[in-house]
Each structure stands twice: as structure tokens, then as C-alpha cells.
Design a protein around this motif. Structure first.
Motif, PDB file in Angstrom:
ATOM      1  N   ARG A 299       0.812  -1.219   0.000  1.00 28.93           N
ATOM      2  CA  ARG A 299       0.000   0.000   0.000  1.00 28.93           C
ATOM      3  C   ARG A 299       0.844   1.268   0.000  1.00 28.93           C
ATOM      4  O   ARG A 299       0.465   2.273  -0.604  1.00 28.93           O
ATOM      5  CB  ARG A 299      -0.943  -0.013   1.215  1.00 28.93           C
ATOM      6  CG  ARG A 299      -1.914   1.145   1.219  1.00 28.93           C
ATOM      7  CD  ARG A 299      -2.893   1.052   2.364  1.00 28.93           C
ATOM      8  NE  ARG A 299      -3.803   2.191   2.372  1.00 28.93           N
ATOM      9  CZ  ARG A 299      -4.676   2.433   3.343  1.00 28.93           C
ATOM     10  NH1 ARG A 299      -4.763   1.615   4.375  1.00 28.93           N
ATOM     11  NH2 ARG A 299      -5.465   3.489   3.280  1.00 28.93           N
ATOM     12  N   ALA A 674      -7.259  -1.549  -4.734  1.00 32.57           N
ATOM     13  CA  ALA A 674      -6.208  -1.308  -3.741  1.00 32.57           C
ATOM     14  C   ALA A 674      -4.907  -0.975  -4.454  1.00 32.57           C
ATOM     15  O   ALA A 674      -4.273  -1.836  -5.065  1.00 32.57           O
ATOM     16  CB  ALA A 674      -6.024  -2.531  -2.848  1.00 32.57           C
ATOM     17  N   VAL A 683      -1.511  -3.379  -5.038  1.00 32.48           N
ATOM     18  CA  VAL A 683      -1.148  -3.924  -3.731  1.00 32.48           C
ATOM     19  C   VAL A 683      -1.239  -5.444  -3.819  1.00 32.48           C
ATOM     20  O   VAL A 683      -2.335  -6.019  -3.843  1.00 32.48           O
ATOM     21  CB  VAL A 683      -2.077  -3.382  -2.626  1.00 32.48           C
ATOM     22  CG1 VAL A 683      -1.750  -4.039  -1.287  1.00 32.48           C
ATOM     23  CG2 VAL A 683      -1.939  -1.864  -2.519  1.00 32.48           C
TER      24      VAL A 683
END
Length: 695
Positions: A299, A674, A683
């Protein structure tokens, strides 16, 4: 007959000696005279013969029909592809035609010289590559700090005294964005000269077993640890930056929240270890910090890479022998490459910014599925297998089935190319001349080597650059478009392009000279070159770019929040005997002990009542897979691991061996929503999952 060539299956660029008899490979061994690899080779090199002989490899263009794949002529294939791409562009605009360039493109000279100008010719903003599931955080940070995305300092591993590694397994990857064949040998040499190697990773990897000082770290929290190390150095008077570095006061303020105690709560790394490693790194006579896939594809991947660069900068190890240095390749393409501009356009559905001319691969499926002006209706893929590598692979698989037209330049029918209407297969690696344009820019020593093809091109076959050249000729008859520079590049042969670049490069070499030295030419160890080579105003390192300062301010609370008890976090892993989602069709590489299992710590197995070797169901917020689980003390408790690129089990795929290779596609568990917001990178590590018995 024995010929000297370069292996093109990974970033290591190992020199090989290949023995042939007629059109057969009879032997492959390492080339001891190669100045970079010095005789090293891995199992993948031996599989070059499997790739050449593979009966599933396409050798002529094919068209998908209701009755299966039908061979067609090259002229038919070119006309079908150029005609469809031109027709869709005329009806719906240039952005209706998307492109995807896979990882193998960078391992092909013709792919590197001719695929990008052909993509430019199409004129679409919907450009995707494997970079956004791989290394874009490195490039974003290089652009912000040094002024160009390809100014990527490389660890001087052969002269360093302290090698600090985050989320990388160089013993298996042979570097990756640090081309260093024979990393096990290089790390052993580091120990023999009294040096230290320290590794932070949620798994005790092959690298960790080389006598490295290994420490577990909770997946997805590396940025907190890296910024904590930086805080110790800056607050305890251990910083010794170069005079051309700006912004360290702002950096010191930004990392203030990352105390060793708060870092421990988030990462699981003790305060004493944080302080010790930080001060050891700062005090070493020469030290190099390096991080790769494990930290890039999480992330806060860009914050990780920023922190890694800052550790080298504040300790004076940037541009120091034994620290990190820029290469000086014989073909220096920096001036010809996009410096890494960002946000010139955005994706239609989610508004994601481009970087360096490409959009995040995580946006491709939604751009195909979502109706409206600019909807992607056609796709050209070049190598790669995004159905197996992009986040949310099953959703992308479904989206590709709805395309109006798809073409692929590839010599396999795989999970992605099975959706193509036409596949145009290029020659295989042993039939191509080769010069590494990208990986010479990332190598731990400056060398140059041109490899002539080991075998002649078969009658009727086409090199990848010939495919792009011929497609461009037909396409331009139908759509009068494109820049003169791209048209010129498409007309030139790759060897001519390399020769021109060598002659105008820093060493004034030539292709003729390289041909006289088939084992390669040693251009010497990496050398200091800063601040002269910076591309920033006033030749200053910008240590504190505003986007990164704002990002760390917003992320601090999240990064320093301890994980919920009982949480399982998924990470990937790489094996020496395969290459992401490809090379699974080689009998030589797929034999032996199965390696597809979900690895899990025995304590986590026991807590869930799971048995070693049993099938389990792994669930994330976006998908689920079923796979056998294997107990492993090599994992930090709370961590599970699946290898990337497994689970070949789709109808219509002409990979006979891969189709029966056990495993599960880990990208079914990853979420296209994500992303690392600064780079658009998917991610893939630190994904929350649950694991339960398979019903």
C-alpha cells in the motif's frame, strides 16, 4: 558448434555457452569469460532448450474460430489486425484501442526497439504495462528526487561493507532492478571480507539462509520501519549527507512520529534492533540499502522506496563506491526516455493519473467493461499474461471475453491470449540477436555484450520487430497518423539502432567491436557521477518533494497502527525455477517437489484446526481460491504466502504441462481498487485473508 550468447529469461543477463548440432541444443553452460556473470547460470537457462522444442509453442499466425485455432498466413494476419484496429479507431476514437506490454518485452531487443513506437502510432492513452504490478515506486521516487525516472542508483554490492535489504530475495531474483548474476556468491564474498548483510522480510527466504542477519517484519509495514531507521539517524547526529542535498529539515520533521517504540507496535521489530541497525548502517565505511518487490507492491510502496533512497542519501552513501551509484551504460537511453511525467491524462472510469505514459494495469478491466465514450473495445497484448498477474485476474478474464477485437504478439495460447482473435508468434529467444537495453542501465558493473542468434530464423518466421514494422505499414495505409520519429524507428533494424547508440554513447563503441568480443567487454566498476548527472534544477537532490511529505503525513497514523490480533496477511513469493507466470511449460523447470502450496506458520495452522498438506480455502474481500497448505517455520506468524503465476486451469489454453501444474492464481485474491496512490502500483503484498478448511 559452441556459441556465446546472453540468457534472456530474467534480469541477470547471464552469459552462456550453448552447444548445438544442426537445429538442436546439445548443451548449455555458464560463460566464465562474461565480465558480469562470470560463469553463473540458473535452471532457467537450461530450459531455453525446452522452450525451443516445446510443441505447444506457436510457430505461425493463428486465428480463433468456432472450431478452434486455425493457422493463417502472415499477410492474412497483418490485414486482420491492422484492419480491425483501424476500424475501431475510426468508429470510436484512438482511446478505444488499448495496449499491454508484458515483462518479456524488456528481455527482447526487437521488442524494446519496436513495440513502443508501434504503441505510439496507435495514439491511445489507454496504455498498460507490467510496470504497475512491479517497479513503478522506484521510478516515481527517482523522478521526484533526481529528476528522471530512470536515474535509479544501484547497490555497489561487490564493494559494500553493509548491505541492508527490505522485501527482496536477490538469491532467487539475481537482483531485480539491481542486475547481479550470482547473488549468492556475491553475498558470500561480502561476508568473507568482513561485511554485514541484514534482511527484513516476513519470510525466511533463500537469501536469509546465506548467513544474513534476518528479521521478521509484519507484511505491509516496511515504510514504518524504514522511516523509523531514518529518524534514528537524523535525531542522533549520524547523518552525513552530500552538500548538494536539499530538504533534510523537512524530512526530519516528517519522520518525527516514527519512534522505535511505535515502530515496534506496528512492525514487530524491536526498538533495540531499529536503533542498532540504523546506527550500524550510518557508521559503516560503505553501505547500500535496497528494497524490491515485497516493498514496492504494497500500500505504501512509494514511501518505502523514498525511505530507502533517503537512508542512502543521509548517510552519504549515495554516489559512493560501496554505496549506491548510477550506471554508465554503453547505450545510454536516458535522454530518449520519458523523464516520468505524471497526470497528463487520467483513466476514464476512476480518474487514475498516468505516469510515464501508462495507466495502472488495475484499471484495464473497468475500462473495458464500462460503457460510454472512450470505452476500450480493442486490445493488443505483447507478451505477458495479465489474467495471471493483474489484480483481480478473474474479472479481467471476463472483461477480455467481451472485447470487440483482441490481438496478441505471443508464441503461446495462455490465459490471456486465448481471448485473442489473432495471435502473431515471434521467433523464440535462441533465434534472435540480443543486446540488453534496460538491464545494462541497472547492472552492478558496467559491461557491454551483443549476442548473435544461436540459430537462424526458420523459413516463414518473423522476429517481433518485423511484426511491428509490417503491422505499422498496413495500419498507416488505413490511418494516416503517427510521428515521424516513430515511423523512422519502425523502419530501422534493431542492430542498426544499437550500433548508432553505441557510437554516440559514452564509450564510443560499435556493433562491429562487440561482435569481435562475443563474451562481452568489461567497462569497469560503477563510478561516482553526481551531482553532474542529476536532471533537477541546479543539480540538487530534492530529498523532500511535497507529494511525498504530504503522503507520509496522511499515512503516519495508519502505518503506526498495530494489526488486529488473529489477522492473516498474504504475501507472494518467487522461485528460482520459474519466471512469474511464464516458463511453466518447461519439463525441466516444473519437475521435482511441488512448490505451489500456501505456506503457513504451524501456530496459525493449529489455531484454525488445519492439517499440514490439506486443501484449504483462502478468501479475501475480492475472491477466493482453493489450494493445499504447507506448514512452515520460515514464515512470521500471521503471514501466509502463495507463489505468483500458478493455477493454469482454463479451457482453450495450449500449455499442456502448465495446464496440469497444481496451484492457485494468487491474483484472484488481490483487489484492483487497492493501489499505492502515488504510483498506481497494485497492492499484492499485505493483503488480509482468511484461511479455512476446504469443504
Amino acid at each position: 558448434m559452441t556459441k556465446a550468447i546472453t540468457c534472456t529469461l530474467c534480469e541477470a543477463m547471464c552469459g552462456l555457452l550453448i552447444t548445438t548440432s544442426g537445429d538442436r541444443v546439445t548443451g548449455i553452460r555458464g560463460d566464465a569469460d562474461d565480465p558480469l556473470s562470470a560463469g553463473h547460470l540458473c535452471p532457467k537457462a537450461l530450459a531455453l532448450a525446452d522452450l525451443r522444442d516445446d510443441p505447444d509453442r506457436l510457430r505461425a499466425p493463428v486465428r480463433r474460430t468456432a472450431d478452434g485455432w486455425q493457422e493463417i498466413t502472415w499477410d492474412e494476419a497483418y490485414d486482420l489486425v491492422a484492419g480491425a484496429l483501424a476500424r475501431i479507431r475510426r468508429r470510436h476514437g484512438a482511446d478505444a484501442v488499448a495496449t499491454y506490454l508484458g515483462n518479456p518485452v524488456t528481455h527482447s531487443l526487437g521488442g524494446m526497439t519496436h513495440a513502443p513506437p508501434f504503441v505510439n502510432l496507435l495514439g491511445s492513452r489507454n496504455r498498460f504495462t507490467a510496470g504497475s504490478v512491479d517497479q513503478l515506486p522506484h521510478q516515481v521516487v527517482a523522478r521526484l528526487l533526481y529528476g528522471h525516472q530512470w536515474l535509479l542508483p544501484v547497490p555497489d554490492i561487490d564493494r559494500t561493507a553493509y548491505f541492508l535489504i527490505f522485501g527482496a530475495n536477490p538469491a532467487v531474483s539475481n537482483g531485480s532492478l539491481m542486475t547481479a548474476p550470482g547473488m549468492a556468491r556475491r553475498i558470500r564474498a561480502l561476508h568473507e571480507r568482513g561485511g554485514t548483510a541484514v534482511l527484513f522480510d516476513p519470510r525466511r527466504t533463500e537469501t536469509a539462509r546465506l548467513g544474513v542477519d534476518h528479521h521478521f517484519i509484519r507484511p505491509g509495514t516496511d515504510a514504518a520501519l524504514i522511516l523509523g531507521l531514518l529518524r534514528v539517524i537524523l535525531t542522533e547526529g549520524a547523518a552525513t549527507p552530500a552538500a548538494y542535498v536539499d530538504g533534510l529539515d523537512e524530512v526530519r520533521h516528517a519522520v518525527e512520529p516514527f519512534t522505535p517504540e511505535r515502530v515496534e507496535a506496528a512492525t514487530g521489530v524491536g526498538p533495540g534492533t531499529v536503533r542498532r541497525v540504523a546506527l550500524e548502517f550510518a557508521a559503516a565505511p560503505a553501505a547500500a540499502c535496497y528494497g524490491r518487490m515485497g516493498v514496492s507492491t504494497q500500500r505504501y510502496g512509494t514511501l518505502c522506496q523514498w525511505g530507502i533512497q533517503l537512508l542512502n542519501i543521509v548517510t552519504g552513501n549515495l554516489d559512493r563506491p560501496g554505496g549506491t551509484l548510477l550506471t554508465r551504460p554503453a547505450v545510454d537511453a536516458i535522454g530518449q526516455l520519458d523523464p516520468g511525467r505524471r497526470g497528463r491524462w487520467h483513466s476514464r472510469v476512476r480518474g487514475l493519473p498516468e505516469f510515464g505514459g501508462e495507466l495502472p494495469l488495475a484499471a484495464l478491466a473497468e475500462e473495458i467493461r464500462t460503457p460510454g465514450p472512450g470505452q476500450v473495445r480493442a486490445l493488443l497484448t505483447v507478451a505477458g499474461n495479465p489474467v495471471q498477474s493483474a489484480p483481480g485476474g478473474p474479472a479481467l478474464d471476463q472483461a477480455l471475453a467481451g472485447l470487440e477485437f483482441m490481438a496478441a504478439v505471443d508464441f503461446y495460447v495462455n490465459e490471456t491470449t486465448r481471448h485473442a482473435h489473432v495471435i502473431l508468434p515471434p521467433t523464440e529467444p535462441l533465434e534472435r540477436d540480443h543486446y540488453d537495453l534496460v538491464f545494462r542501465m541497472l547492472a552492478v558493473r558496467d559491461t557491454a555484450r551483443y549476442s548473435a542468434a544461436a540459430f537462424p530464423k526458420p523459413p516463414g518466421a518473423r522476429h517481433d520487430w518485423e511484426i511491428f514494422r509490417d503491422l505499422a505499414r498496413r495500419y498507416r495505409r488505413l490511418v494516416r497518423t503517427g510521428r515521424w520519429r516513430d515511423a523512422l524507428m519502425l523502419r530501422l533494424r534493431p542492430d542498426r539502432i544499437v550500433d548508432l547508440a553505441l557510437r554516440t554513447g559514452p564509450y564510443r563503441l560499435s556493433l562491429a567491436r562487440l561482435r569481435r568480443h562475443p563474451h562481452g567487454i568489461d567497462l569497469g566498476p560503477l563510478r561516482p557521477g553526481l551531482p553532474r548527472r542529476l536532471r533537477t534544477p541546479r543539480k540538487r537532490v530534492r530529498a523532500a518533494p511535497p507529494p511525498l511529505l504530504e503522503a507520509v503525513r496522511q499515512a503516519a497514523a495508519d502505518l503506526l497502527t498495530p494489526a488486529e490480533p488473529g489477522t492473516l496477511l498474504l504475501i507472494g513469493r518467487r522461485h528460482l525455477r520459474d519466471n512469474n507466470s511464464w516458463m511453466h511449460n518447461s519439463a525441466r523447470l516444473t519437475k521435482g517437489r511441488p512448490r505451489h502450496h500456501l505456506l503457513m506458520h504451524p501456530a496459525d495452522l493449529a489455531a484454525r484446526g488445519l492439517a499440514d498438506g490439506a486443501p484449504v480455502r483462502v478468501r479475501s474481500t475480492t475472491g477466493e481460491v482453493t489450494v493445499e497448505v504447507a506448514a512452515s517455520d520460515d514464515l512470521m506468524p500471521g503471514t501466509v504466502s502463495l507463489p505468483h503465476g500458478y493455477g493454469h486451469d482454463l479451457p482453450g489454453v495450449r500449455l499442456a504441462r502448465a495446464r496440469h501444474l497444481p496451484g492457485a492464481p494468487v491474483n484472484a485474491l488481490t483487489d484492483p481498487a487497492a493501489l499505492d496512490q502515488l504510483s498506481g502500483t497494485a497492492v499484492l503484498n499485505g493483503v488480509p485473508v482468511t484461511v479455512e478448511p476446504s469443504p
